[in-house]
Design a protein around this motif. Structure first.
Motif, PDB file in Angstrom:
ATOM      1  N   ARG A 186       0.825  -1.219   0.000  1.00 43.57           N
ATOM      2  CA  ARG A 186       0.000   0.000   0.000  1.00 43.57           C
ATOM      3  C   ARG A 186       0.853   1.261   0.000  1.00 43.57           C
ATOM      4  NH1 ARG A 186      -3.582  -3.205   4.156  1.00 43.57           N
ATOM      5  NH2 ARG A 186      -5.272  -3.925   2.771  1.00 43.57           N
ATOM      6  N   GLU A 187       2.018   1.191   0.652  1.00 46.64           N
ATOM      7  CA  GLU A 187       2.899   2.363   0.662  1.00 46.64           C
ATOM      8  C   GLU A 187       3.557   2.569  -0.700  1.00 46.64           C
ATOM      9  OE1 GLU A 187       6.789   4.143   3.071  1.00 46.64           O
ATOM     10  OE2 GLU A 187       5.935   2.197   3.629  1.00 46.64           O
ATOM     11  N   ALA A 188       4.016   1.478  -1.312  1.00 41.91           N
ATOM     12  CA  ALA A 188       4.729   1.588  -2.591  1.00 41.91           C
ATOM     13  C   ALA A 188       3.784   1.772  -3.770  1.00 41.91           C
ATOM     14  CB  ALA A 188       5.595   0.346  -2.806  1.00 41.91           C
ATOM     15  N   LEU A 189       2.579   1.173  -3.678  1.00 43.59           N
ATOM     16  CA  LEU A 189       1.626   1.212  -4.791  1.00 43.59           C
ATOM     17  C   LEU A 189       0.256   1.620  -4.256  1.00 43.59           C
ATOM     18  CD1 LEU A 189       2.735  -2.229  -6.292  1.00 43.59           C
ATOM     19  CD2 LEU A 189       3.377   0.033  -7.160  1.00 43.59           C
ATOM     20  N   PRO A 190       0.065   2.892  -3.963  1.00 39.68           N
ATOM     21  CA  PRO A 190      -1.167   3.334  -3.287  1.00 39.68           C
ATOM     22  C   PRO A 190      -2.451   3.101  -4.082  1.00 39.68           C
ATOM     23  CG  PRO A 190       0.160   5.209  -4.023  1.00 39.68           C
ATOM     24  CD  PRO A 190       1.012   4.000  -4.179  1.00 39.68           C
ATOM     25  N   ASP A 191      -2.362   2.946  -5.395  1.00 41.17           N
ATOM     26  CA  ASP A 191      -3.564   2.704  -6.204  1.00 41.17           C
ATOM     27  C   ASP A 191      -3.899   1.222  -6.332  1.00 41.17           C
ATOM     28  OD1 ASP A 191      -3.888   5.428  -6.653  1.00 41.17           O
ATOM     29  OD2 ASP A 191      -2.587   5.392  -8.426  1.00 41.17           O
ATOM     30  N   LEU A 192      -3.087   0.372  -5.741  1.00 39.15           N
ATOM     31  CA  LEU A 192      -3.282  -1.073  -5.847  1.00 39.15           C
ATOM     32  C   LEU A 192      -4.310  -1.555  -4.820  1.00 39.15           C
ATOM     33  CD1 LEU A 192      -2.022  -3.642  -7.291  1.00 39.15           C
ATOM     34  CD2 LEU A 192      -0.599  -3.867  -5.243  1.00 39.15           C
ATOM     35  N   ALA A 193      -5.249  -2.402  -5.239  1.00 41.84           N
ATOM     36  CA  ALA A 193      -6.192  -3.036  -4.313  1.00 41.84           C
ATOM     37  C   ALA A 193      -5.491  -4.214  -3.654  1.00 41.84           C
ATOM     38  CB  ALA A 193      -7.438  -3.509  -5.055  1.00 41.84           C
ATOM     39  N   VAL A 194      -5.558  -4.287  -2.324  1.00 46.03           N
ATOM     40  CA  VAL A 194      -4.846  -5.316  -1.575  1.00 46.03           C
ATOM     41  C   VAL A 194      -5.822  -6.041  -0.654  1.00 46.03           C
ATOM     42  CG1 VAL A 194      -2.982  -5.810   0.045  1.00 46.03           C
ATOM     43  CG2 VAL A 194      -2.731  -3.954  -1.625  1.00 46.03           C
ATOM     44  N   ALA A 195      -5.765  -7.366  -0.648  1.00 36.38           N
ATOM     45  CA  ALA A 195      -6.561  -8.178   0.272  1.00 36.38           C
ATOM     46  C   ALA A 195      -5.660  -9.227   0.899  1.00 36.38           C
ATOM     47  CB  ALA A 195      -7.720  -8.861  -0.462  1.00 36.38           C
ATOM     48  N   ILE A 196      -5.804  -9.435   2.218  1.00 41.53           N
ATOM     49  CA  ILE A 196      -5.006 -10.458   2.896  1.00 41.53           C
ATOM     50  C   ILE A 196      -5.943 -11.517   3.467  1.00 41.53           C
ATOM     51  CG2 ILE A 196      -3.134  -8.866   3.372  1.00 41.53           C
ATOM     52  CD1 ILE A 196      -4.038  -8.712   6.259  1.00 41.53           C
ATOM     53  N   SER A 197      -5.525 -12.773   3.372  1.00 43.03           N
ATOM     54  CA  SER A 197      -6.413 -13.881   3.720  1.00 43.03           C
ATOM     55  C   SER A 197      -6.764 -13.902   5.194  1.00 43.03           C
ATOM     56  CB  SER A 197      -5.771 -15.205   3.314  1.00 43.03           C
ATOM     57  OG  SER A 197      -4.692 -15.546   4.169  1.00 43.03           O
ATOM     58  N   SER A 198      -5.890 -13.393   6.070  1.00 41.44           N
ATOM     59  CA  SER A 198      -6.173 -13.410   7.509  1.00 41.44           C
ATOM     60  C   SER A 198      -7.305 -12.463   7.875  1.00 41.44           C
ATOM     61  CB  SER A 198      -4.915 -13.047   8.307  1.00 41.44           C
ATOM     62  OG  SER A 198      -4.374 -11.816   7.854  1.00 41.44           O
ATOM     63  N   TYR A 209      -6.251 -23.851   0.338  1.00 45.21           N
ATOM     64  CA  TYR A 209      -6.760 -23.557  -1.005  1.00 45.21           C
ATOM     65  C   TYR A 209      -8.007 -22.679  -0.972  1.00 45.21           C
ATOM     66  CZ  TYR A 209      -9.214 -24.514  -5.430  1.00 45.21           C
ATOM     67  OH  TYR A 209      -9.916 -24.391  -6.597  1.00 45.21           O
ATOM     68  N   PRO A 210      -9.072 -23.013  -0.225  1.00 53.34           N
ATOM     69  CA  PRO A 210     -10.232 -22.120  -0.186  1.00 53.34           C
ATOM     70  C   PRO A 210      -9.888 -20.718   0.324  1.00 53.34           C
ATOM     71  CG  PRO A 210     -10.807 -24.268   0.700  1.00 53.34           C
ATOM     72  CD  PRO A 210      -9.321 -24.265   0.530  1.00 53.34           C
ATOM     73  N   ARG A 211      -8.974 -20.646   1.307  1.00 53.76           N
ATOM     74  CA  ARG A 211      -8.598 -19.332   1.848  1.00 53.76           C
ATOM     75  C   ARG A 211      -7.886 -18.500   0.786  1.00 53.76           C
ATOM     76  NH1 ARG A 211      -3.957 -18.355   4.723  1.00 53.76           N
ATOM     77  NH2 ARG A 211      -3.677 -20.597   5.027  1.00 53.76           N
ATOM     78  N   SER A 212      -6.984 -19.121   0.038  1.00 57.09           N
ATOM     79  CA  SER A 212      -6.256 -18.390  -0.998  1.00 57.09           C
ATOM     80  C   SER A 212      -7.184 -17.976  -2.129  1.00 57.09           C
ATOM     81  CB  SER A 212      -5.117 -19.261  -1.547  1.00 57.09           C
ATOM     82  OG  SER A 212      -4.217 -19.608  -0.517  1.00 57.09           O
ATOM     83  N   SER A 213      -8.085 -18.877  -2.528  1.00 59.89           N
ATOM     84  CA  SER A 213      -9.024 -18.562  -3.604  1.00 59.89           C
ATOM     85  C   SER A 213      -9.937 -17.408  -3.208  1.00 59.89           C
ATOM     86  CB  SER A 213      -9.850 -19.805  -3.940  1.00 59.89           C
ATOM     87  OG  SER A 213     -10.781 -19.544  -4.962  1.00 59.89           O
ATOM     88  N   THR A 214     -10.413 -17.416  -1.951  1.00 61.66           N
ATOM     89  CA  THR A 214     -11.305 -16.343  -1.485  1.00 61.66           C
ATOM     90  C   THR A 214     -10.574 -15.010  -1.432  1.00 61.66           C
ATOM     91  OG1 THR A 214     -12.513 -17.974  -0.164  1.00 61.66           O
ATOM     92  CG2 THR A 214     -12.883 -15.657   0.347  1.00 61.66           C
TER      93      THR A 214
END
Length: 683
Positions: free
Chosen positions: A179-191, A200-205
């Protein structure tokens, strides 16, 4: 208090409902605009202001159900998305599981992953199954993977590291750097997206959530800007798959929670009907223009799934267990090469629509069949605002069905409806009989523009105990939106035997989930907050979790023992066996936190029923199988007071829906103005 606005965008019509401070419902319906849903939304807002005198500037809440996420996944129109995984596990989406789409089909292929293999990047780190750090994540490793993502030129990225649901520090550090380096990038974390066991289901989601974020964010901005132009300043809330709404900001961060946003609102409204005494068991039957959505409500609670397959790929998100079939009012009828009558799944859609709409359609639909049989008054469709072309409907049915089969137009129209009803009856059996429920103990609760026309025959085919048609069935999904509340779900993995934990340990595990929920709900200014505690239990060494409602009170020894006993009973129901002496494990804990957006009236007050024979507004000839053309009583729904009774055949008309009461069925109006249909024993 302020009035609430709900807008549901369907395949054929967009429904608009305003619920005022006294619980009165103001309803409108306008054609949908599939190429740009916002046009239909704005048309609807303008129209309800013009026809119902609603001052849109005074509306306090705007809730919306959207199919933008669903359509993007179905059509595979996702922005370029990357996935970051633990080193050595780059093939997680490609390998998936050993489950095959068709067990005995050696040529069956799994659907492609949401993220192509060349956009999966590995990072040097490792956390063990208990959350202990085995290999530290270095700043150099983070900088390297950030540079890889930058060079890939993607719009979104998901981060899914091994056992991050136990220890999310590494995922959070990578997300912060991205987010700091690429502020326009959408980011989602599995946790955050899906803190669950099952890599596998966690990564796919997580990949789904990341990929949908840019699309949902753009959609939200377009809606907010558009409604602002027509004077609507109320905050925007978006329906989730679990039957609660979330803020537009939350939706942009958790776009995966919108995948079944559209049909969830109707199930939510039906659930509120089912919370009335004596109405706890319902099978919802939402028949719109292109499809029918069916769900089961048992003892006042809709069935919830925590993991589903969407187009063959796993999705970990709490959602109503809704079974969808491709049969609706716009489903096209045809005779195939074998001389068999087929109905759907192809639909006439909003444009051109059924032949009777006069918009250029020439092929027959289920709606056209109803028009041919006199079940819809062509001069009063949508309150007379849209005249239907009976001759166009007859020509379509005759040319495409009657002539090829060598039967009359009426017989062809009846055949179209019977085929459609049999398809939908199978769907009702899927959510009831196939899952161990006796349909005789339920009522069929139809809504959507076409649901009440088919409900009686579908209920008879399945053996459902009766039919309950709520007020405003044609716009019930929009009613559910207008009457919705904020709702958030949070989960923590426990994975311990009950012999190793006590009630205080379980309540302590709920504490951070409750704190997180309240931190999300508090800024929204909700009137009240409730937390429903849920445990997911299993027998030792088994993989089948059983969800048990533990209640809203803090867990003590008595509640825990009651929950364990309920687990054994539920396991017996779902799997056909139980063993109270077997070791039980607690797989996970979940919490459903609801923030009431506004207290006060949400429905018209109950009326005291006085049984009396209803007087029809008029009669007209309607065609029924085995009876032919018969004089049929036609009732105005608005004139049916509590306690009114009548016998079929009959037609009950209202602006947004028509109810067909066939011969052998009887109707009565209850104290809440629901229309209850029952059947003669012979029927």
């Amino acid at each position: 208090m302020t009035a609430r606005l709900g807008i549901d965008v369907g395949g054929t019509f967009t429904d608009i409902v305003v619920i005022d401070d006294e619980g009165n419902r103001l309803v409108e319906k306008v054609p949908s605009t599939p190429h740009d849903a916002s046009i239909g939304i704005l048309d609807g807002i303008r129209r309800i202001g013009q026809t119902r005198g609603v001052d849109v500037a005074e509306l306090g809440i705007f809730a919306h159900g959207s199919t933008v996420a669903t359509n993007a996944l179905l059509e595979a129109k996702l922005p370029p998305t990357a996935l970051i995984v633990t080193e050595g596990f780059g093939d997680v989406l490609e390998i998936g599981t050993q489950l095959r789409p068709a067990l005995f089909d050696l040529t069956a292929e799994k659907p492609p992953a949401y993220v192509p293999r060349d956009l999966v990047f590995e990072v040097a780190e490792r956390v063990d199954r208990l959350g202990g750090v085995v290999r530290e994540l270095t700043d150099e490793a983070i900088a390297r993977v950030v540079e890889q993502v930058r060079d890939a030129g993607v719009e979104a990225v998901a981060v899914s590291l091994l056992f991050s649901f136990r220890n999310s520090e590494h995922e959070r550090r990578i997300a912060a750097a991205l987010r700091e380096a690429l502020p326009d990038l959408a980011v989602a974390i599995s946790s955050e997206v899906a803190p669950e066991i099952k890599e596998y289901p966690r990564s796919s989601t997580a990949a789904v959530s990341a990929a949908l974020q840019p699309l949902v964010a753009r959609y939200m901005r377009g809606i907010i800007d558009g409604v602002g132009d027509v004077g609507l300043t109320a905050p925007l809330y978006i329906m989730q798959s679990n039957g609660g709404v979330m803020t537009a900001e939350e939706a942009a961060r958790n776009a995966h929670r919108m995948v079944l946003s559209g049909p969830a609102a109707g199930v939510l409204a039906a659930t509120k009907v089912a919370q009335e005494p004596g109405y706890g068991n319902q099978i919802t039957f939402d028949m719109g223009g292109t499809s029918t959505d069916i769900a089961l409500i048992h003892e006042g609670r809709a069935q919830i799934e925590r993991e589903t397959l969407f187009e063959g790929r796993p999705l970990l998100v709490p959602q109503f267990d809704i079974h969808t079939i491709g049969s609706g009012g716009g489903s096209l009828a045809r005779v195939d090469r074998a001389g068999l009558l087929r109905v759907g799944p192809e639909s006439a859609g909003a444009m051109p629509g059924p032949a009777s709409y006069g918009r250029g359609g020439t092929r027959p639909t289920t709606t056209d069949a109803h028009v041919v049989l006199g079940r819809i008054d062509p001069s009063r469709f949508l309150g007379g605002e849209m005249a239907l072309d009976v001759e166009a409907a007859r020509r379509a049915v005759e040319e495409h069905v009657a002539v090829p089969l060598g039967i009359t137009v009426e017989e062809a129209a009846v055949g179209i409806l019977e085929v459609a009803d049999s398809i939908m009856a199978r769907g009702v059996r899927v959510v009831s009989v196939n899952r161990g429920f006796d349909p005789r103990e339920f009522q069929l609760l139809p809504f959507g523009g076409a649901g009440p026309m088919h409900a009686a025959n579908v209920a008879r085919m399945v053996g459902v105990g009766g039919v309950l048609i709520p007020s405003n069935p044609g716009t019930l999904s929009a009613v559910g939106l207008a009457d919705s509340d904020l709702k958030y779900d949070f989960t923590t993995v426990v994975d311990r035997g009950l012999a190793d934990v006590d009630a205080s340990d379980i309540e302590a595990a709920f504490a951070p989930l409750i704190a997180e929920a309240e931190s999300r709900l508090a800024p929204s200014g909700v009137a009240a907050v409730t937390h429903l505690r849920i445990g997911r239990f299993r027998y030792a060494w088994q993989d089948n979790d059983v969800e048990v409602i533990l209640g809203s009170k803090p867990i003590d020894d008595a509640l825990l023992q009651e929950g364990i006993a309920r687990f054994h009973r539920q396991h017996e129901f779902e799997f056909g066996h139980s063993d109270p002496d077997e070791r039980v494990e607690l797989a996970a804990l979940s919490i459903e936190s609801t923030g009431v957006l506004q207290t006060g009236a949400s429905a018209a007050p109950a009326a005291e029923p006085h049984e009396h024979a209803a007087q029809p507004a008029t009669t007209r000839t309607v065609y029924f199988k085995d009876a032919g053309w018969v004089d049929t009583a036609v009732f105005e729904r608005s004139s049916l007071a509590a306690g009114a009774t009548f016998a079929g055949p009959a037609i009950v008309e209202e602006r947004e829906a028509t109810t067909v009461v066939p011969p052998g069925a009887s109707g009565r109006v209850d104290h809440l103005l629901n229309l209850i249909l029952t059947f003669d024993q012979e029927g």
